[in-house]
Write a protein that holds these residues in place. Sequence first.
Motif, PDB file in Angstrom:
ATOM      1  N   PRO A 199       0.821  -1.224   0.000  1.00 52.96           N
ATOM      2  CA  PRO A 199       0.000   0.000   0.000  1.00 52.96           C
ATOM      3  C   PRO A 199       0.850   1.267   0.000  1.00 52.96           C
ATOM      4  CG  PRO A 199      -0.841  -1.576   1.594  1.00 52.96           C
ATOM      5  CD  PRO A 199       0.486  -2.117   1.122  1.00 52.96           C
ATOM      6  N   MET A 200       0.480   2.210  -0.839  1.00 51.10           N
ATOM      7  CA  MET A 200       1.085   3.535  -0.914  1.00 51.10           C
ATOM      8  C   MET A 200       2.563   3.501  -1.311  1.00 51.10           C
ATOM      9  SD  MET A 200      -1.590   5.279  -0.336  1.00 51.10           S
ATOM     10  CE  MET A 200      -0.906   6.936  -0.330  1.00 51.10           C
ATOM     11  N   GLU A 201       2.993   2.446  -1.984  1.00 50.47           N
ATOM     12  CA  GLU A 201       4.373   2.365  -2.465  1.00 50.47           C
ATOM     13  C   GLU A 201       4.383   2.124  -3.969  1.00 50.47           C
ATOM     14  OE1 GLU A 201       7.350   0.052  -0.458  1.00 50.47           O
ATOM     15  OE2 GLU A 201       6.196   0.043   1.407  1.00 50.47           O
ATOM     16  N   CYS A 202       5.387   2.670  -4.628  1.00 52.76           N
ATOM     17  CA  CYS A 202       5.547   2.443  -6.062  1.00 52.76           C
ATOM     18  C   CYS A 202       6.931   2.908  -6.495  1.00 52.76           C
ATOM     19  CB  CYS A 202       4.467   3.180  -6.863  1.00 52.76           C
ATOM     20  SG  CYS A 202       4.415   4.966  -6.573  1.00 52.76           S
ATOM     21  N   TRP A 203       7.339   2.469  -7.663  1.00 53.65           N
ATOM     22  CA  TRP A 203       8.515   2.994  -8.348  1.00 53.65           C
ATOM     23  C   TRP A 203       8.037   3.860  -9.506  1.00 53.65           C
ATOM     24  CZ3 TRP A 203      12.742  -1.272  -9.422  1.00 53.65           C
ATOM     25  CH2 TRP A 203      13.289  -1.703  -8.197  1.00 53.65           C
ATOM     26  N   THR A 204       8.772   4.921  -9.790  1.00 52.34           N
ATOM     27  CA  THR A 204       8.493   5.690 -10.989  1.00 52.34           C
ATOM     28  C   THR A 204       9.331   5.149 -12.140  1.00 52.34           C
ATOM     29  OG1 THR A 204       7.884   7.724  -9.843  1.00 52.34           O
ATOM     30  CG2 THR A 204       8.648   7.950 -12.089  1.00 52.34           C
ATOM     31  N   PHE A 205       8.676   4.834 -13.237  1.00 51.54           N
ATOM     32  CA  PHE A 205       9.351   4.372 -14.453  1.00 51.54           C
ATOM     33  C   PHE A 205      10.313   5.464 -14.901  1.00 51.54           C
ATOM     34  CE2 PHE A 205       8.988   3.084 -19.097  1.00 51.54           C
ATOM     35  CZ  PHE A 205       9.622   1.859 -18.926  1.00 51.54           C
TER      36      PHE A 205
END
Length: 356
Positions: free
Chosen positions: A127-133
């Motif tokens: 939840p609420m985590e991601c990587w930017t491409f």
Amino acid sequence: MSGVVLVGHGGFDKLEYRNDLPVPKPDRNEVLIRVAGAAVNNTDINTRIGWYSKVVTSETGHGATQGIEDLRDTDASWSGEAIKFPRIQGADCCGHVVAVGLDVDPGRIGERVIVRNMLRSYVDYRPMECWTFGSECNGAFAQYTKAPSRETFRVDCDWSDLELASLPCAFSTAEGMMHRANVGAGEHVLITGASGGVGSAAVQLAKRRGAIVTAVAGNEKAAHVRSLGADRIVDRHESLVENLGTMSVDVAIDVTAGPAFPEVLEVLRKGGRYAVAGAIAGPIVELDMRTLYLKDLSFFGCTFQDDVVFENLVRYVERGEIRPVISKTYPLENIVEAQKDFISKTFSGKLVLAIT
């Protein structure tokens, strides 16, 4: 393959166009994409100059050509962590699948696709985590790139490759704000920076939801913004309060922040919602806490995006409910020229790099 490599934080000299880069190999759940186009975004420049570091208090144009002095590298990426160099940037990607990993259906080869710019696979969908491409992993400023298959979307539409390349970052940022603030039909929505990539997208997406849109833009760009559906234009140099009156707006969609921030809150109604996903006019703002709590305002910081945001964008495109806004295209090797034009803010909509 050829591509542009960012070798460190700083000015344009940190962007190196090279012809000897290795073609990436897709892992088990990834696809290999032959890139056709990638747009220029604020995040590309902000990452290059390290604008996201908390030691930086100026607007995004400051240092955009030469870099920022006394930069603290440890928190200079959007995620607040040190970026790993060299890095192939490019948050936007449109291309064609040319190979797949072991666990991906070979039938995907040949699909025309776009990549979700906020990737969830690499953080196990926490939840609420991601990587930017193009930030935490290599992106689209090269002839080939790879991405998780489940976050690479086939799009069936009559848009060109370069038009599709203008979609992921700007439109998902705008739709993410609409989604988080739950913009509804008949609501009065104020959109700042309305002539830029995110702002142009926000105007269309707000009108798609049936909202009444007041857009903030320069007078020289007013006709363009109105053509996207804006009901009213306020010149960016004029007072919002004098033009709209206090407590006249239901939702504010903001990408500028800066000195105008107090007036944005003044025009919001009691119970109004404020969504922000950028601070091109400056990250440090003046906030009267009485305005916040006495008006029962809700604030939404919008970086992370629920999965449905990008999935909905693909549906909007395929149903013909939104359209691309491209100002100019460039070959990839002219990325510095494209970024200079982007920094000048003399255009409306998106600048796109054609990759051959």
